[in-house]
Motif scaffolding. Structure first.
Motif, short mmCIF file in Angstrom:
data_model
loop_
_atom_site.label_atom_id
_atom_site.label_comp_id
_atom_site.label_asym_id
_atom_site.label_seq_id
_atom_site.Cartn_x
_atom_site.Cartn_y
_atom_site.Cartn_z
N ALA A 1 0.84 -1.20 0.00
CA ALA A 1 0.00 0.00 0.00
C ALA A 1 0.88 1.25 0.00
CB ALA A 1 -0.91 0.00 1.22
N LEU A 2 0.41 2.31 -0.62
CA LEU A 2 1.13 3.58 -0.58
C LEU A 2 1.29 4.02 0.87
CD1 LEU A 2 -0.51 5.48 -3.57
CD2 LEU A 2 1.77 4.45 -3.49
N GLY A 3 2.51 4.43 1.22
CA GLY A 3 2.79 4.84 2.59
C GLY A 3 3.18 3.71 3.52
N ALA A 4 3.07 2.48 3.04
CA ALA A 4 3.38 1.31 3.88
C ALA A 4 4.81 0.85 3.61
CB ALA A 4 2.41 0.18 3.59
N PRO A 5 5.43 0.14 4.57
CA PRO A 5 6.79 -0.37 4.34
C PRO A 5 6.80 -1.46 3.29
CG PRO A 5 5.93 -1.16 6.44
CD PRO A 5 4.95 -0.15 5.93
N ILE A 6 7.92 -1.55 2.56
CA ILE A 6 8.10 -2.54 1.50
C ILE A 6 8.21 -3.93 2.12
CG2 ILE A 6 9.51 -3.15 -0.50
CD1 ILE A 6 8.33 -0.27 -0.57
N ASN A 7 7.68 -4.94 1.43
CA ASN A 7 7.82 -6.33 1.87
C ASN A 7 9.11 -6.92 1.32
OD1 ASN A 7 5.28 -6.41 3.14
ND2 ASN A 7 4.26 -6.82 1.20
N GLY A 8 9.76 -7.77 2.10
CA GLY A 8 10.94 -8.46 1.63
C GLY A 8 11.43 -9.47 2.64
N MET A 9 12.32 -10.35 2.19
CA MET A 9 12.90 -11.35 3.08
C MET A 9 13.95 -10.69 3.98
SD MET A 9 11.50 -14.32 2.77
CE MET A 9 12.70 -15.35 3.61
N SER A 10 13.95 -11.10 5.23
CA SER A 10 14.84 -10.51 6.22
C SER A 10 15.45 -11.60 7.10
CB SER A 10 14.05 -9.53 7.10
OG SER A 10 14.82 -9.07 8.20
N LEU A 11 16.70 -11.39 7.50
CA LEU A 11 17.33 -12.22 8.52
C LEU A 11 17.52 -11.33 9.73
CD1 LEU A 11 20.37 -14.60 8.04
CD2 LEU A 11 20.06 -13.24 10.10
#
Length: 335
Positions: free
Chosen positions: A65-75
């Protein structure tokens, strides 16, 4: 510390992302609820698939969504926990957000504990010893059924998944041909042990070059690109060839105008099996895959390639470089 930093979506990219598409924001420190964990990001993974999440269209995850944090894989490292199965101090991989701290539950996509082998840099467990390696393994061996003595072609072969897939195909006894986009990338994959490297930008007829390198045809095409490359390779596939579709980076930046592949009839002619996949569709093989990846690194058969950046705020720049084709190996940001 009462706040966290996040990289948010300011606007939807038009083509290759640019810096103005992203913003650095602060948010209140999240508090884990029942059964949840608060995780401090240690390593963030930059993947081409993230580009698809930035458009307002369905993917295997909802659009950001606009204004929301980007999704991604994280360690990351668990720093507070209300779940006894995931105590404080546990290193974990999971799909999360571009936030220096985030809360997840035990149902987080791809959640697993990370147990680094002595002598291996932690960031490799987000690359060749993590999701990248597992993706390459699943695509080649669970979906593509690649076997010793077969010929494997890999597109985007100097990228994170492609460079790993080529090395582990060689480790299993395959002949491996890599497709890349520059002389530098061609030299890189030759040094990794690929049997042939083809710079598609330097040849007017990529199909003819592949045919020279694989005169008896292609058994497995590990597709990271789609489009014209897929179109050129399908007529070169052998009877009962397999095409594991890992990604289609050739159209991520222009998903509104997908390329129409004209050679799909070859799927019928040579009874080719073409299948898209997500690594976590194959949970039963991931333990075996991890064991083999660790062993290949220990034996020197798999050399992880990593393009490592420092600092949470470098995430947008690193992602833009990735989507512009300027990187070699796995792009990672250390936080």
């Amino acid at each position: 510390m009462n706040t966290i930093r996040q990289i948010v979506l300011n606007r939807r990219p038009d083509g290759v992302p640019v810096a103005a598409d992203f913003g650095l924001a602060e948010a209140p420190m999240p508090v884990p609820g029942a059964g949840e964990m608060l995780v401090k990001m240690r390593v963030c993974s930059l993947d081409p698939a993230i580009r698809g999440f930035l458009d307002d269209r369905p993917s295997y995850l909802p659009p950001v969504a606009l204004g929301a944090p980007i999704n991604g894989m994280s360690l990351g490292e668990v720093v507070a926990s209300n779940n006894p199965d995931w105590p404080v101090g546990t290193l974990i991989r999971a799909m999360a957000t571009w936030s220096d701290h985030y809360v997840i539950g035990a149902d987080a996509l791809g959640l697993e504990a990370v147990h680094p082998m002595p002598g291996n840099d932690l960031y490799h467990y987000m690359g060749a010893l993590g999701p990248v390696g597992l993706t390459a393994w699943v695509g080649l061996f669970a979906v593509g059924q690649a076997k010793a003595g077969e010929t494997v072609v890999i597109s985007a072969a100097a990228g994170a998944t492609g460079s790993t897939a080529g090395q582990i195909a060689k480790a299993r006894g395959c002949t491996v041909i890599g497709l890349v986009g520059s002389p530098e990338k061609a030299q890189t994959i030759r040094e990794l042990g690929f049997d042939a490297a083809i710079d598609y930008r330097a040849t007017p007829d990529i199909a003819a070059e592949i045919a020279k390198a694989a005169p008896e045809g292609v058994d497995v095409y590990f597709d990271n690109v789609g489009g014209e490359t897929l179109e050129a390779i399908l007529p070169l596939m052998r009877l009962h060839g397999r095409v594991p579709v890992c990604g289609m980076i050739g159209q991520y930046n222009d998903a509104d105008h997908p390329y129409g592949v004209k050679t799909l009839w070859q799927l019928v002619v040579n009874r080719i099996r073409m299948e898209g996949f997500i690594t976590y569709d194959y949970p039963d093989v991931l333990e075996e895959a991890q064991r083999e990846l660790d062993a290949w690194v220990a034996e020197g058969k798999l050399r992880p390639l990593a393009n490592v950046r420092q600092g949470f705020e470098t995430l947008p720049e690193a992602f833009i470089d990735l989507m512009s084709g300027r990187t070699i190996g796995k792009t990672l940001v250390l936080v």
